[in-house]
Design a protein around this motif. Structure first.
Motif, PDB file in Angstrom:
ATOM      1  N   VAL A 198       0.823  -1.212   0.000  1.00  0.00           N
ATOM      2  CA  VAL A 198       0.000   0.000   0.000  1.00  0.00           C
ATOM      3  C   VAL A 198       0.857   1.263   0.000  1.00  0.00           C
ATOM      4  N   VAL A 199       1.966   1.270   0.741  1.00  0.00           N
ATOM      5  CA  VAL A 199       2.764   2.495   0.867  1.00  0.00           C
ATOM      6  C   VAL A 199       3.397   2.917  -0.453  1.00  0.00           C
ATOM      7  N   THR A 200       3.403   2.040  -1.447  1.00  0.00           N
ATOM      8  CA  THR A 200       3.969   2.399  -2.746  1.00  0.00           C
ATOM      9  C   THR A 200       2.915   2.947  -3.709  1.00  0.00           C
ATOM     10  N   GLN A 201       1.661   3.015  -3.270  1.00  0.00           N
ATOM     11  CA  GLN A 201       0.592   3.482  -4.139  1.00  0.00           C
ATOM     12  C   GLN A 201       0.666   5.003  -4.327  1.00  0.00           C
ATOM     13  N   ASP A 202       0.085   5.465  -5.435  1.00  0.00           N
ATOM     14  CA  ASP A 202       0.151   6.893  -5.763  1.00  0.00           C
ATOM     15  C   ASP A 202      -0.552   7.767  -4.736  1.00  0.00           C
ATOM     16  N   TYR A 203      -1.695   7.311  -4.229  1.00  0.00           N
ATOM     17  CA  TYR A 203      -2.441   8.170  -3.299  1.00  0.00           C
ATOM     18  C   TYR A 203      -1.697   8.359  -1.973  1.00  0.00           C
ATOM     19  N   ILE A 204      -0.832   7.406  -1.609  1.00  0.00           N
ATOM     20  CA  ILE A 204      -0.024   7.575  -0.397  1.00  0.00           C
ATOM     21  C   ILE A 204       1.055   8.630  -0.643  1.00  0.00           C
ATOM     22  N   ARG A 205       1.667   8.577  -1.825  1.00  0.00           N
ATOM     23  CA  ARG A 205       2.675   9.603  -2.155  1.00  0.00           C
ATOM     24  C   ARG A 205       2.024  10.984  -2.244  1.00  0.00           C
ATOM     25  N   THR A 206       0.796  11.023  -2.753  1.00  0.00           N
ATOM     26  CA  THR A 206       0.094  12.306  -2.832  1.00  0.00           C
ATOM     27  C   THR A 206      -0.204  12.855  -1.437  1.00  0.00           C
ATOM     28  N   ARG A 208       1.453  12.285   1.266  1.00  0.00           N
ATOM     29  CA  ARG A 208       2.697  12.775   1.857  1.00  0.00           C
ATOM     30  C   ARG A 208       3.120  14.103   1.221  1.00  0.00           C
ATOM     31  N   ALA A 209       2.894  14.223  -0.086  1.00  0.00           N
ATOM     32  CA  ALA A 209       3.275  15.465  -0.768  1.00  0.00           C
ATOM     33  C   ALA A 209       2.451  16.660  -0.281  1.00  0.00           C
ATOM     34  N   LYS A 210       1.233  16.395   0.199  1.00  0.00           N
ATOM     35  CA  LYS A 210       0.403  17.478   0.732  1.00  0.00           C
ATOM     36  C   LYS A 210       0.875  17.960   2.097  1.00  0.00           C
ATOM     37  N   GLY A 211       1.838  17.241   2.654  1.00  0.00           N
ATOM     38  CA  GLY A 211       2.357  17.639   3.958  1.00  0.00           C
ATOM     39  C   GLY A 211       1.611  17.074   5.140  1.00  0.00           C
ATOM     40  N   LEU A 212       0.795  16.021   4.941  1.00  0.00           N
ATOM     41  CA  LEU A 212       0.088  15.420   6.060  1.00  0.00           C
ATOM     42  C   LEU A 212       1.068  14.762   7.024  1.00  0.00           C
ATOM     43  N   PRO A 213       0.792  14.827   8.316  1.00  0.00           N
ATOM     44  CA  PRO A 213       1.676  14.171   9.292  1.00  0.00           C
ATOM     45  C   PRO A 213       1.757  12.667   9.030  1.00  0.00           C
ATOM     46  N   PRO A 214       2.907  12.055   9.299  1.00  0.00           N
ATOM     47  CA  PRO A 214       3.058  10.611   9.027  1.00  0.00           C
ATOM     48  C   PRO A 214       2.004   9.756   9.728  1.00  0.00           C
ATOM     49  N   TRP A 215       1.649  10.113  10.987  1.00  0.00           N
ATOM     50  CA  TRP A 215       0.676   9.310  11.714  1.00  0.00           C
ATOM     51  C   TRP A 215      -0.694   9.354  11.043  1.00  0.00           C
ATOM     52  N   ARG A 216      -1.012  10.522  10.422  1.00  0.00           N
ATOM     53  CA  ARG A 216      -2.305  10.635   9.756  1.00  0.00           C
ATOM     54  C   ARG A 216      -2.312   9.865   8.441  1.00  0.00           C
ATOM     55  N   VAL A 217      -1.193   9.864   7.739  1.00  0.00           N
ATOM     56  CA  VAL A 217      -1.089   9.084   6.498  1.00  0.00           C
ATOM     57  C   VAL A 217      -1.280   7.601   6.792  1.00  0.00           C
ATOM     58  N   ILE A 218      -0.683   7.150   7.904  1.00  0.00           N
ATOM     59  CA  ILE A 218      -0.770   5.735   8.257  1.00  0.00           C
ATOM     60  C   ILE A 218      -2.182   5.373   8.720  1.00  0.00           C
ATOM     61  N   SER A 219      -2.746   6.191   9.616  1.00  0.00           N
ATOM     62  CA  SER A 219      -4.027   5.839  10.229  1.00  0.00           C
ATOM     63  C   SER A 219      -5.211   5.994   9.276  1.00  0.00           C
ATOM     64  N   ARG A 220      -5.193   7.026   8.420  1.00  0.00           N
ATOM     65  CA  ARG A 220      -6.365   7.323   7.608  1.00  0.00           C
ATOM     66  C   ARG A 220      -6.280   6.815   6.173  1.00  0.00           C
ATOM     67  N   HIS A 221      -5.084   6.582   5.694  1.00  0.00           N
ATOM     68  CA  HIS A 221      -4.940   6.181   4.292  1.00  0.00           C
ATOM     69  C   HIS A 221      -4.312   4.788   4.153  1.00  0.00           C
ATOM     70  N   THR A 222      -3.215   4.559   4.853  1.00  0.00           N
ATOM     71  CA  THR A 222      -2.497   3.289   4.676  1.00  0.00           C
ATOM     72  C   THR A 222      -3.182   2.144   5.396  1.00  0.00           C
ATOM     73  N   LEU A 223      -3.487   2.336   6.676  1.00  0.00           N
ATOM     74  CA  LEU A 223      -3.987   1.241   7.498  1.00  0.00           C
ATOM     75  C   LEU A 223      -5.328   0.705   7.002  1.00  0.00           C
ATOM     76  N   ARG A 224      -6.213   1.580   6.606  1.00  0.00           N
ATOM     77  CA  ARG A 224      -7.564   1.138   6.215  1.00  0.00           C
ATOM     78  C   ARG A 224      -7.522   0.223   4.999  1.00  0.00           C
ATOM     79  N   ASN A 225      -6.640   0.492   4.069  1.00  0.00           N
ATOM     80  CA  ASN A 225      -6.544  -0.369   2.887  1.00  0.00           C
ATOM     81  C   ASN A 225      -5.664  -1.591   3.136  1.00  0.00           C
ATOM     82  N   ALA A 226      -4.659  -1.433   3.974  1.00  0.00           N
ATOM     83  CA  ALA A 226      -3.751  -2.552   4.229  1.00  0.00           C
ATOM     84  C   ALA A 226      -4.391  -3.637   5.075  1.00  0.00           C
TER      85      ALA A 226
END
Length: 310
Positions: A198-206, A208-226
């Motif tokens: 999941v962490v290699t997907q485009d929406y995860i890179r997007t 991160r590029a928006k400047g979201l905190p790492p914990w929010r990227v993991i909890s709201r985007h990565t974890l739910r799909n993983a």
């Protein structure tokens, strides 16, 4: 949704009929019977007991009676414990097994997801190596081997936790840990591989590029799909925990379904064996249906009815 559930219910009933038939046939293929295996009864007593339980009838007649009673949710009387029905034994013992299973599944899910996330975030570094070594150990060591090990050290050597029994919170820890270890290892490995994908997907890179905190990227985007592959195995995992608890309950003297199931095999108690098998199969099928329905809640892109949203 209703059509999907209706189809699944029909398939569930068909599956239960096949399982019930196979269980009946296998019981009849075992040499001997409950009254002539080890117990010494006079011939007339054996004949009376067989007539009491319908074992003097032909195999087709026994099968028809068995399926008819099963359709009425009547599992019959235990041969070893003549004062109780199988329904009563299951209603008394299943809550204990379910409580132990719930603690074990909760422990396995929390520990396994946490280990998988840790291993993925520190890929090819010390935390990753430690988590995967623990996962390999967990998969390699059966619960019935781990249970005496935990009893020896935590109960006898260190005297931290009670050896056996049920009812007090400290008595839950050792059997729950023994049951959960294998599932912890499986969930951790699956969660790690899913996270790395999941962490290699485009929406995860997007994100991160928006400047979201790492914990929010993991909890709201990565974890739910993983976590979707983990949910896939939770139905069989829950059923496996209950099955594994049959031996664990015997080791820790827990008054659950395992006590009756192990004793029924030893005593060739046909009604208890077949009743427990059917009950377990029904539970497994229900868990698989619940997992399928959970998909749509976790990921709205997944349509339960089989159609992909556009």
């Amino acid at each position: 949704m209703l059509r999907f559930i209706g189809r699944r219910v029909v398939l569930m009933l068909l599956s239960l009929w096949v399982i019930a038939t196979l269980t009946f046939v296998l019981m009849k293929c075992i040499p001997g019977d409950p009254f002539t295996s080890e117990k010494k009864y006079p011939p007339q007593t054996i004949a009376n007991l067989k007539a009491e339980y319908g074992l003097d009838k032909s195999i087709p007649e026994q099968y028809v009676t068995y399926i008819t009673n099963l359709a009425k949710f009547d599992l019959g009387f235990s041969i070893n414990n003549t004062s109780r029905t199988v329904n009563e034994m299951l209603s008394d013992s299943f809550p204990v097994s379910a409580e132990l299973g719930a603690y074990s599944v909760l422990l396995a899910l929390c520990a396994g997801v946490l280990m998988g996330i840790t291993a993925a975030l520190w890929q090819n570094r010390l935390p990753d190596y430690v988590m995967m070594i623990l996962a390999v150990i967990g998969i390699s060591v059966p619960s019935f081997v781990l249970a005496p090990f935990l009893q020896k050290y935590f109960g006898l050597e260190w005297k931290i936790l009670p050896l056996a029994g049920w009812g007090d919170p400290p008595q839950i820890i050792l059997p729950a840990a023994a049951l959960a270890l294998g599932q912890v290892a499986l969930i951790a490995r699956l969660m790690r591989s899913s996270m790395l994908d999941v962490v290699t997907q485009d929406y995860i890179r997007t994100a991160r590029a928006k400047g979201l905190p790492p914990w929010r990227v993991i909890s709201r985007h990565t974890l739910r799909n993983a976590i979707i592959p983990v949910v896939t195995i939770m139905g069989p995992a829950i059923a496996a925990v209950l099955t594994g608890s049959f031996v664990i309950e015997k080791i820790f003297s827990i008054p659950g379904m395992g006590k009756y199931f192990v004793e029924s095999i030893t005593n060739r108690d046909y009604p208890v064996i077949m009743g427990t098998t059917i009950f377990y199969a029904s539970f497994l099928i229900m868990m698989n249906l619940l997992v399928d329905l959970t998909y749509g809640w976790i990921d709205p892109r997944i349509k339960v009815g089989g159609r992909e949203g556009r």
